[in-house]
Design an enzyme around this catalytic site. Structure first.
Site, PDB file in Angstrom:
ATOM      1  CG  ASN A   7     -52.001  13.073 -27.712  1.00  0.00           C
ATOM      2  OD1 ASN A   7     -52.979  13.163 -26.956  1.00  0.00           O
ATOM      3  ND2 ASN A   7     -51.770  12.018 -28.462  1.00  0.00           N
ATOM      4  NE  ARG A  97     -55.471  11.819 -30.631  1.00  0.00           N
ATOM      5  CZ  ARG A  97     -55.538  10.656 -29.990  1.00  0.00           C
ATOM      6  NH1 ARG A  97     -54.760  10.421 -28.979  1.00  0.00           N
ATOM      7  NH2 ARG A  97     -56.364   9.742 -30.397  1.00  0.00           N
ATOM      8  CG  HIS A 186     -57.570   5.626 -35.207  1.00  0.00           C
ATOM      9  ND1 HIS A 186     -57.945   4.305 -35.241  1.00  0.00           N
ATOM     10  CD2 HIS A 186     -56.802   5.770 -34.114  1.00  0.00           C
ATOM     11  CE1 HIS A 186     -57.427   3.680 -34.191  1.00  0.00           C
ATOM     12  NE2 HIS A 186     -56.721   4.550 -33.488  1.00  0.00           N
ATOM     13  NE  ARG A 247     -59.936   0.367 -27.263  1.00  0.00           N
ATOM     14  CZ  ARG A 247     -59.359   1.334 -27.967  1.00  0.00           C
ATOM     15  NH1 ARG A 247     -59.490   1.391 -29.270  1.00  0.00           N
ATOM     16  NH2 ARG A 247     -58.665   2.265 -27.357  1.00  0.00           N
ATOM     17  CD  GLU A 390     -52.686   9.441 -35.238  1.00  0.00           C
ATOM     18  OE1 GLU A 390     -53.811   9.588 -34.763  1.00  0.00           O
ATOM     19  OE2 GLU A 390     -51.918   8.514 -34.904  1.00  0.00           O
TER      20      GLU A 390
END
Ligand code: AMP
Length: 404
Positions: A7, A97, A186, A247, A390
């Site tokens: 990643n 990823r 996601h 956020r 993940e």
């Protein structure tokens, strides 16, 4: 079969090496951070052969670029003292990823020239992430010239959404010419926990209706009908939907215009405001859920209302997605907050008995690992906690693609 999962960020590379033939065992993992700075550092963990845990090695000092970082990682993986493998050729594939696959990718894919071009084409949709992911692909290609590279996209799982869920009510040309639409993110996590839920419930995923709730620093939900994503809370960018650490999630779309007019803020300022200074941080000064809960427990009213807003948004989407799905088999919580914050799960699920969603307070508050069922025995829909993974999902998808 050994698979390396990578990643890549703008100044970091996270990695995990899996032995897919041996219970998907993690053989080694680590991170290189602050690439390009004098203070670069690398943490490498190697699984001990007797299965008793990991040993750790750290290195500090300038790592000039991503290529050098990748070389350091390979040196550690094959190091005579700390190595997990004897030769880098033992690695069958590298799984990457990649954040934005746009509409081009519905599933993981072996990386060839045309794939790189398509990822480049999606840079305007993910200007912060896709360029870094491309650097990772390039340096891995140079480091492992004979090894297959596979891209696993954050957006792919959501590509099954119907038009009515992914189109914004804007002039249609903006979608057709510029790709302005909901994509969602996601996806790897939502797909992974949906599969684990089906395993746990001993039913085919294609027969299950699920609401999956990923609550980490970023947060999103997905409505999954008969195993396929039909809606998700994030949009063209990861700013939409739930309240997150920093956020805002959903706001009135006219607010940026109002803020520009009344606060004299530039577009860049507003971008920073909504992405970096809002959410829990904007509401109560802290973006770390543990801190926010501690503050609430100490009597801080701002933290209390921040948590109420956070959970209220999730609850509203549970209601909305229940309506989208028609009936529901399970609600699944995952990621740092979803797995570890019973207070939040309770706030999200309380009062939903009318929808057949009943949380069992005692089960919810029990500490545990692995998959846990926290609904009351009479609840029509199960409520599950499923730890996400993940990297493992990327490794599994990579294996699947190269074996095709
Ligand atoms: P992630 O992005 O999945 O690593 O999740 C990060 C978030 O999980 C942060 O807001 C953490 O505060 C939160 N988190 C981690 N552990 C706990 C915990 N025990 N209780 C509440 N929140 C937690």
């Amino acid at each position: 079969m050994k698979i390396l999962v990578i990643n890549t960020g703008s100044s970091s590379i996270k990695y995990k090496l899996f032995d897919m033939d041996y219970h998907h065992k993690v053989m080694a993992s680590g991170i290189v951070e602050k690439i390009g700075e004098d203070t670069s550092f690398l943490i490498h963990r190697r699984a001990l052969s007797d299965g008793s845990g990991f040993d750790e090695k750290t290195e500090e000092g300038l790592i000039a670029d991503h290529y050098e970082a990748m070389s350091c990682i390979v040196d550690l993986l094959v190091d005579s003292e700390h190595g997990s493998i004897k030769d880098k050729k033992e690695i069958s594939a590298v799984g990457h990823r990649v954040v934005h696959g746009g509409e081009a990718f519905h599933s993981p894919t072996i990386i060839k020239k045309a794939v790189i071009k398509a990822i480049e084409k999606n840079i305007p949709l993910a200007p912060l992430h896709n360029p870094s992911n491309l650097i990772g692909i390039k340096v891995a290609g140079l480091t492992f010239p004979d090894t297959l590279q596979v891209a696993v996209f954050d957006t792919a799982f959501h590509q099954t959404m119907p038009m009515k869920a992914f189109l914004y009510a804007l002039p249609l040309e903006m979608y057709k010419k510029n790709g302005i639409r909901r994509y969602g993110f996601h996806g790897t996590s939502h797909a992974y926990i949906a599969e684990r839920a089906a395993d746990y419930m001993e039913q085919p995923l294609a027969e299950l209706n699920l609401i999956t709730i990923h609550l980490g620093n970023g947060a999103s939900m997905a409505a999954i009908k008969e195993g396929k994503c039909v809606d998700t809370t994030m949009g063209m960018t990861p700013l939409a939907g739930l309240v997150m650490g920093t956020r805002s999630g959903d706001i009135d779309p006219a607010l940026p215009l109002f803020i520009a007019d009344h606060f004299g803020m530039s577009l860049k300022d507003i971008d920073r405001l909504l992405n970096n200074d809002s959410g829990l941080k904007g509401l109560c000064g802290s973006n770390d859920m543990r801190e926010v809960i501690d503050k609430k427990d100490a009597g801080d009213d701002r933290a209390k209302i921040a948590l109420e807003i956070y959970a209220y948004r999730i609850k509203k989407y549970i209601g909305a997605y229940f309506a989208v799905l028609g009936n529901l088999d399970a609600v699944v919580f995952t990621a740092g907050i979803g797995e570890n914050a019973p207070y939040i799960r309770e706030l999200c699920c309380s009062g939903l008995n009318g929808l057949g969603i009943e949380i069992d307070s005692k089960r919810n508050n029990m500490i545990g690992n692995g998959i846990r069922e926290i609904s009351s025995p009479g609840s029509k829909a199960k409520i599950l906690i499923i730890p996400t993974d993940e990297e493992l999902k990327i490794a599994q998808e990579t294996k699947r693609v190269i074996e095709k």
